[in-house]
Scaffold this active site. Structure first.
Site, short mmCIF file in Angstrom:
data_model
loop_
_atom_site.label_atom_id
_atom_site.label_comp_id
_atom_site.label_asym_id
_atom_site.label_seq_id
_atom_site.Cartn_x
_atom_site.Cartn_y
_atom_site.Cartn_z
N TYR A 45 0.85 -1.19 0.00
CA TYR A 45 0.00 0.00 0.00
C TYR A 45 0.88 1.24 0.00
O TYR A 45 1.63 1.49 0.96
CB TYR A 45 -0.92 0.03 1.22
CG TYR A 45 -1.92 -1.10 1.30
CD1 TYR A 45 -2.14 -1.97 0.25
CD2 TYR A 45 -2.66 -1.30 2.47
CE1 TYR A 45 -3.07 -3.00 0.34
CE2 TYR A 45 -3.59 -2.32 2.57
CZ TYR A 45 -3.79 -3.17 1.50
OH TYR A 45 -4.70 -4.19 1.60
N PHE A 90 -13.04 -5.71 1.99
CA PHE A 90 -14.22 -5.21 1.27
C PHE A 90 -15.48 -5.82 1.92
O PHE A 90 -16.29 -6.46 1.24
CB PHE A 90 -14.17 -5.57 -0.21
CG PHE A 90 -13.01 -4.99 -0.96
CD1 PHE A 90 -12.35 -3.86 -0.52
CD2 PHE A 90 -12.56 -5.59 -2.14
CE1 PHE A 90 -11.27 -3.33 -1.22
CE2 PHE A 90 -11.49 -5.07 -2.85
CZ PHE A 90 -10.85 -3.94 -2.39
N PRO A 91 -15.67 -5.65 3.23
CA PRO A 91 -16.75 -6.36 3.92
C PRO A 91 -18.14 -5.79 3.69
O PRO A 91 -19.12 -6.44 4.06
CB PRO A 91 -16.36 -6.22 5.39
CG PRO A 91 -15.64 -4.91 5.45
CD PRO A 91 -14.86 -4.84 4.15
N GLY A 143 -22.98 -1.35 -4.67
CA GLY A 143 -23.77 -1.46 -5.89
C GLY A 143 -25.24 -1.70 -5.61
O GLY A 143 -25.85 -1.10 -4.73
#
Length: 301
Positions: A74, A219-220, A224
């Protein structure tokens, strides 16, 4: 009769000797691209303004977050440096988890490299950037298909034996890969992409739960169509007076007691909302409606 229940516990164990609150904080969003969807993030440079990122890291710890997750990839190590700047010396009970084994030849590339010498070098650099003598949780960011898995886990195990790593974790692995890794060294955690909408790792969740291995979904929060106003998630959120994001996190906490979501955000308000999921109760009927949501997706970083 309708049964309402909260998550089984507010805390979870990692490796048998660490206990953390069941909502951690993922630092991938603390990059030069905070305003685009996380699945499209470049994560190439440290954040601007830097002071805001330091503020939210300190806010997270003040609010009781105990697991801070990052990676040497990162911002090319910049995320680890940022964590040290914001939080070192680390408060008792705060667990810093980082990942190694992913190179960044360019902003668009994420390339696994699992050569043992490279992994050991990267661990040394992470130790230096985080300003610690031992990393609480060192995770293999991705398995390198060009290097035997036993050699990759063996490098992390060597670091553990040298006292430079407390616990070993894996990221984006299958049950078979996890079984293979367990033949080499104890595995304390698995970090896979998993949420209401992306369920391809259901078997991994169950396997880790049976063996007391922490499962850290990245990404819990489903995004969308699953959080639109007429979605099942939004409808249940409205029923209980919370946000769709809180509902998605609450479902994860109900899913299995070994799950520790690590949502990322650049907003202190959103961080506080995420932590509020710890107090949300869901009925069995609501859980069943949420269980019915599933779709396949490609693994992310």
């Amino acid at each position: 009769m309708t049964t309402t229940r909260t998550a089984t516990s507010r805390n979870a164990g990692i490796g048998g000797d660490l206990t953390v609150s069941r909502i951690g904080y993922g630092t991938m969003r603390l990059s030069d691209t905070p305003d685009i969807p996380p699945t499209e993030a470049i994560v190439w440079r440290p954040p601007t303004p830097r002071a805001d990122a330091i503020t939210i890291l300190r806010h997270a710890v003040e609010r009781g977050v105990q697991l801070i997750d990052t990676a040497d990839a990162y911002a090319l190590g910049g995320s680890e440096e940022l964590i040290a700047e914001a939080l070192h010396p680390y408060r008792d009970g705060v667990v810093i988890a980082t990942k190694i084994g992913m190179t960044r030849p360019s902003p668009a590339e994420w390339v696994p490299v699992g050569h043992p010498a490279y992994l050991r070098q990267q661990a040394e650099l992470s130790l230096r950037r985080l300003k610690v003598e031992r990393i609480d949780l060192l995770q293999l960011h991705r398995i390198d298909s060009e290097v035997p898995l036993a050699d990759q886990i063996g490098a992390l195990s060597q670091l553990q034996q040298e006292g430079k790593v407390r616990h070993i974790g894996l990221s984006e692995v299958t049950v078979d890969q996890l079984r293979e890794a367990l033949q080499v060294a104890p595995i304390a955690s698995v970090q896979n992409w998993y949420n209401l909408a992306h369920r391809e790792h259901e078997a991994v969740v169950d396997f880790t739960a049976e063996r007391g291995i922490a499962f850290l979904p990245f990404f819990p929060i489903a995004i969308g169509s699953h959080v639109t106003n007429d979605s099942p998630v939004a409808k249940i959120a409205s029923e209980i007076g919370v946000t769709p994001a809180q509902t998605a996190l609450a479902w994860l906490l109900h899913r299995s007691p070994n799950i520790v979501p690590i949502p990322g955000t650049t907003s202190p308000k959103h961080l506080d909302e995420n932590l509020g999921a710890l107090d949300i109760a869901l009925t069995d009927e609501q859980i069943a409606r949420l269980d019915a949501i599933a779709e396949q997706a490609e693994p992310g970083v």
